[in-house]
Design a protein around this motif. Structure first.
Motif, PDB file in Angstrom:
ATOM      1  N   UNK A 186     -20.717 -32.332  26.962  1.00 26.23           N
ATOM      2  CA  UNK A 186     -20.751 -32.897  28.267  1.00 26.23           C
ATOM      3  C   UNK A 186     -21.866 -33.872  28.024  1.00 26.23           C
ATOM      4  N   UNK A 187     -21.891 -34.970  28.537  1.00 21.34           N
ATOM      5  CA  UNK A 187     -22.835 -35.851  28.705  1.00 21.34           C
ATOM      6  C   UNK A 187     -24.024 -35.751  29.749  1.00 21.34           C
ATOM      7  N   UNK A 188     -25.150 -35.679  29.448  1.00 20.86           N
ATOM      8  CA  UNK A 188     -26.130 -35.230  30.431  1.00 20.86           C
ATOM      9  C   UNK A 188     -27.490 -36.457  30.373  1.00 20.86           C
ATOM     10  N   UNK A 189     -27.861 -36.912  31.537  1.00 25.01           N
ATOM     11  CA  UNK A 189     -28.889 -37.726  31.645  1.00 25.01           C
ATOM     12  C   UNK A 189     -29.930 -36.816  32.286  1.00 25.01           C
ATOM     13  N   UNK A 190     -31.068 -36.432  31.874  1.00 23.32           N
ATOM     14  CA  UNK A 190     -32.137 -35.577  31.998  1.00 23.32           C
ATOM     15  C   UNK A 190     -33.231 -36.802  32.589  1.00 23.32           C
ATOM     16  N   UNK A 191     -33.659 -36.590  33.869  1.00 26.38           N
ATOM     17  CA  UNK A 191     -34.701 -37.555  34.392  1.00 26.38           C
ATOM     18  C   UNK A 191     -36.065 -36.475  34.584  1.00 26.38           C
ATOM     19  N   UNK A 192     -37.310 -36.821  33.756  1.00 22.35           N
ATOM     20  CA  UNK A 192     -38.282 -36.231  34.066  1.00 22.35           C
ATOM     21  C   UNK A 192     -39.635 -37.257  33.864  1.00 22.35           C
ATOM     22  N   UNK A 193     -40.336 -37.250  34.798  1.00 18.58           N
ATOM     23  CA  UNK A 193     -41.467 -38.366  34.936  1.00 18.58           C
ATOM     24  C   UNK A 193     -42.351 -37.863  33.437  1.00 18.58           C
ATOM     25  N   UNK A 194     -42.739 -36.719  33.119  1.00 23.87           N
ATOM     26  CA  UNK A 194     -43.295 -36.186  31.951  1.00 23.87           C
ATOM     27  C   UNK A 194     -42.386 -35.601  31.020  1.00 23.87           C
ATOM     28  N   UNK A 195     -42.670 -36.023  29.917  1.00 28.29           N
ATOM     29  CA  UNK A 195     -41.802 -35.563  28.592  1.00 28.29           C
ATOM     30  C   UNK A 195     -42.513 -35.764  27.271  1.00 28.29           C
ATOM     31  N   UNK A 196     -42.476 -34.719  26.263  1.00 26.53           N
ATOM     32  CA  UNK A 196     -43.176 -34.596  25.101  1.00 26.53           C
ATOM     33  C   UNK A 196     -43.256 -36.392  24.604  1.00 26.53           C
ATOM     34  N   UNK A 197     -44.187 -36.675  23.877  1.00 23.05           N
ATOM     35  CA  UNK A 197     -45.400 -35.644  23.341  1.00 23.05           C
ATOM     36  C   UNK A 197     -46.589 -35.810  24.593  1.00 23.05           C
ATOM     37  N   UNK A 198     -46.226 -36.024  25.749  1.00 26.41           N
ATOM     38  CA  UNK A 198     -47.150 -35.983  26.623  1.00 26.41           C
ATOM     39  C   UNK A 198     -47.325 -34.547  27.202  1.00 26.41           C
ATOM     40  N   UNK A 236     -26.033 -35.956  35.954  1.00 24.24           N
ATOM     41  CA  UNK A 236     -27.347 -36.533  36.114  1.00 24.24           C
ATOM     42  C   UNK A 236     -28.289 -35.185  36.764  1.00 24.24           C
ATOM     43  N   UNK A 237     -29.516 -34.815  35.765  1.00 27.09           N
ATOM     44  CA  UNK A 237     -30.324 -33.927  36.016  1.00 27.09           C
ATOM     45  C   UNK A 237     -31.465 -34.147  36.296  1.00 27.09           C
ATOM     46  N   UNK A 238     -32.158 -34.004  37.336  1.00 25.93           N
ATOM     47  CA  UNK A 238     -33.327 -34.399  37.640  1.00 25.93           C
ATOM     48  C   UNK A 238     -34.332 -33.148  37.837  1.00 25.93           C
ATOM     49  N   UNK A 239     -35.532 -33.384  37.266  1.00 30.56           N
ATOM     50  CA  UNK A 239     -36.465 -32.005  37.380  1.00 30.56           C
ATOM     51  C   UNK A 239     -37.801 -32.509  37.994  1.00 30.56           C
ATOM     52  N   UNK A 240     -38.276 -31.874  38.889  1.00 32.69           N
ATOM     53  CA  UNK A 240     -39.469 -32.387  39.789  1.00 32.69           C
ATOM     54  C   UNK A 240     -40.263 -30.996  40.050  1.00 32.69           C
ATOM     55  N   UNK A 241     -41.368 -31.244  40.373  1.00 29.63           N
ATOM     56  CA  UNK A 241     -42.206 -32.481  40.818  1.00 29.63           C
ATOM     57  C   UNK A 241     -42.710 -33.252  39.666  1.00 29.63           C
ATOM     58  N   UNK A 242     -42.752 -34.626  40.186  1.00 29.10           N
ATOM     59  CA  UNK A 242     -42.980 -35.337  41.384  1.00 29.10           C
ATOM     60  C   UNK A 242     -41.527 -35.542  41.684  1.00 29.10           C
ATOM     61  N   UNK A 243     -41.545 -35.765  43.121  1.00 28.41           N
ATOM     62  CA  UNK A 243     -40.095 -35.755  43.773  1.00 28.41           C
ATOM     63  C   UNK A 243     -39.703 -37.240  43.499  1.00 28.41           C
ATOM     64  N   UNK A 244     -40.373 -38.196  43.122  1.00 31.45           N
ATOM     65  CA  UNK A 244     -39.971 -39.439  42.676  1.00 31.45           C
ATOM     66  C   UNK A 244     -38.719 -39.132  41.626  1.00 31.45           C
ATOM     67  N   UNK A 245     -38.816 -38.289  40.884  1.00 30.50           N
ATOM     68  CA  UNK A 245     -37.865 -37.743  39.819  1.00 30.50           C
ATOM     69  C   UNK A 245     -36.306 -37.636  40.565  1.00 30.50           C
ATOM     70  N   UNK A 246     -36.505 -37.213  41.748  1.00 26.38           N
ATOM     71  CA  UNK A 246     -35.145 -36.707  42.611  1.00 26.38           C
ATOM     72  C   UNK A 246     -34.798 -38.076  43.262  1.00 26.38           C
ATOM     73  N   UNK A 290     -30.544 -31.032  41.173  1.00 22.22           N
ATOM     74  CA  UNK A 290     -31.729 -31.483  41.328  1.00 22.22           C
ATOM     75  C   UNK A 290     -32.678 -30.235  40.976  1.00 22.22           C
ATOM     76  N   UNK A 291     -33.541 -30.283  40.219  1.00 21.39           N
ATOM     77  CA  UNK A 291     -34.382 -29.075  39.872  1.00 21.39           C
ATOM     78  C   UNK A 291     -35.760 -29.079  40.170  1.00 21.39           C
ATOM     79  N   UNK A 292     -36.210 -28.030  41.063  1.00 27.04           N
ATOM     80  CA  UNK A 292     -37.337 -27.959  41.505  1.00 27.04           C
ATOM     81  C   UNK A 292     -38.214 -26.830  40.769  1.00 27.04           C
ATOM     82  N   UNK A 293     -39.285 -27.559  40.030  1.00 24.62           N
ATOM     83  CA  UNK A 293     -40.177 -26.509  39.346  1.00 24.62           C
ATOM     84  C   UNK A 293     -41.066 -25.997  40.454  1.00 24.62           C
TER      85      UNK A 293
END
Length: 423
Positions: free
Chosen positions: A1-13, A132-142, A158-161
């Motif tokens: 499966x091809x998956x695009x993960x959207x996350x404002x914060x991602x390692x190394x941060x 497409x899998x977006x993880x939030x917050x921030x809601x901008x990811x969604x 849409x994932x809500x942490x």
């Protein structure tokens, strides 16, 4: 499966969202999925988090901090304004909050949206994801997940942490609630499904938006605790109580612990040290001083995740702070699962009837206490246990099923149920 993960914060941060997003990307890639990540470059967190996810699969874009002018103004004026009158300071803060409420829609990361959309469309020109899998917050990811999924007709989850409009820690003004709810309804309308971290939050999302919602809790990474060495930062002669993270004054508050320390005898109190490691530890020193126990409290700057894990595994007791408010009931802080992975008893202050407290009690992970007298009695018991040879860890079965991999397995079963194929 091809998956695009959207996350404002991602390692190394190093941010709480980076931990979950980074480990999810590693997990999916290890299962044979073709994973790409869309993230922000230098989102304002220390670049101290290691990750095995291949950097060539990550597209990190620049972003505009829409609150930067406000921060520059505060620095130029020396913080809050120094000797200016309380009335003028209060009026200025009210105007600042109004401006931030108008500019930061839906949140302060909206300045990432244009660059993320441009970069996302470039990714999608030669590679079309199944999910497409977006993880939030921030809601901008969604917002970004919504727009890119509409652009190519891909299914989007849409994932809500943390929740957006019903977030107990949200700092948007009350007058924005109705508008934010409207925005959230419009954005989520085409989503295939939602994911969140507790059953109470899932019920809220399903009730408000009619979306099937899976519960995928946060978890701990066993590899982070695989080779723990003694650390000199914690004095083994004392009962060491450790807190890693940030403080929310008036919400997640250590005051009752300090009040309990004040009830101990001078000799007992001298044998206890409470360590705070974090970036925003506002009010901790003042609260300890007000209770007369400042000599028991040690405040230190944040450390990389690996070092935090070593500290957690070496501490006698791990301190978990929750907000003693009904709005906290459905919140599972990621810190709880890190602590579970460290295998040390947890002392929890705050909400006693929420999902976090229930998990701690049901699994025997520690104690949930709020009254200073009860906390003082427990401290005396731990002091006696330490003097008698050591404080016993929670039973090994207490953390079964709480690893990140176990929780991501739950996610994959859910994705399979809604029509996505596992590798």
């Amino acid at each position: 499966m091809k998956i695009l993960l959207i996350s404002f914060a991602f390692p190394p941060y190093n941010a709480s969202g980076s931990v979950r997003a980074g480990l999810l990307a590693e997990y999916l890639l290890a299962r044979g999925h073709d994973v790409r990540v869309l993230t922000a470059h230098d989102p304002g967190y220390p670049a101290t988090m290691a990750s095995s996810f291949p950097p060539e699969r990550v597209v990190a874009t620049g972003w505009l901090n829409v609150f930067a002018p406000h921060a520059l103004l505060r620095r130029a004026r020396g913080g809050t304004g120094g000797s200016q009158s309380t009335t003028r300071t209060g009026l200025r803060q009210m105007l600042i909050n109004l401006a931030k409420g108008l500019i930061g829609v839906p949140d302060g990361q909206i300045g990432w949206y244009p660059a993320a959309i441009r970069a996302g469309r470039k990714i999608l020109r030669g590679w079309q994801p199944d999910l497409i899998y977006s993880t939030a917050l921030p809601f901008t990811d969604h917002l970004i997940g919504h727009r890119l999924s509409q652009h190519i007709g891909a299914r989007w989850v849409a994932e809500y942490r943390d929740l957006f409009t019903e977030n107990p820690y949200g700092n948007t003004p009350d007058w924005r609630q109705g508008f934010d709810g409207y925005v959230e309804r419009r954005v989520l309308a085409p989503a295939t499904a939602c994911v969140t971290v507790s059953a109470l939050l899932a019920e809220s999302l399903e009730r408000r938006y009619g979306k099937r919602t899976a519960v995928v809790m946060n978890g701990y990474d066993p590899t982070g605790y695989a080779s723990i060495q003694p650390t000199p930062e914690l004095d083994p002669r004392n009962l060491s109580i450790l807190y890693t993270g940030i403080i929310y004054p008036g919400r997640r508050d250590p005051t009752n612990l300090f009040a309990a320390l004040a009830l101990l005898s001078p000799a007992e109190r001298a044998a206890v040290k409470v360590y705070f490691y974090g970036q925003e530890l506002r009010g901790v020193e003042d609260a300890a001083r007000q209770q007369g126990v400042a000599d028991c409290v040690i405040i230190r700057p944040p450390v990389p995740l690996r070092q935090a894990q070593m500290l957690q595994a070496n501490a006698d007791i791990l301190l978990l702070l929750l907000w003693n408010d009904p709005r906290e009931r459905g919140v599972f802080t990621g810190k709880l699962f890190e602590y579970a992975g460290a295998g040390r008893p947890i002392l929890t202050l705050g909400c006693e009837d929420g999902v976090a407290a229930d998990l701690i009690r049901e699994r025997g992970l520690g104690k949930v206490l709020n009254e200073p007298q009860a906390i003082a009695m427990q401290l005396r018991q731990w002091l006696a246990d330490k003097a008698a040879g050591g404080i016993s860890p929670p039973p090994i079965e207490a953390k079964m099923g709480l690893s990140r991999a176990a929780q991501f397995d739950v996610l994959m079963r859910f994705l399979s149920e809604i029509g996505f194929k596992d590798a």
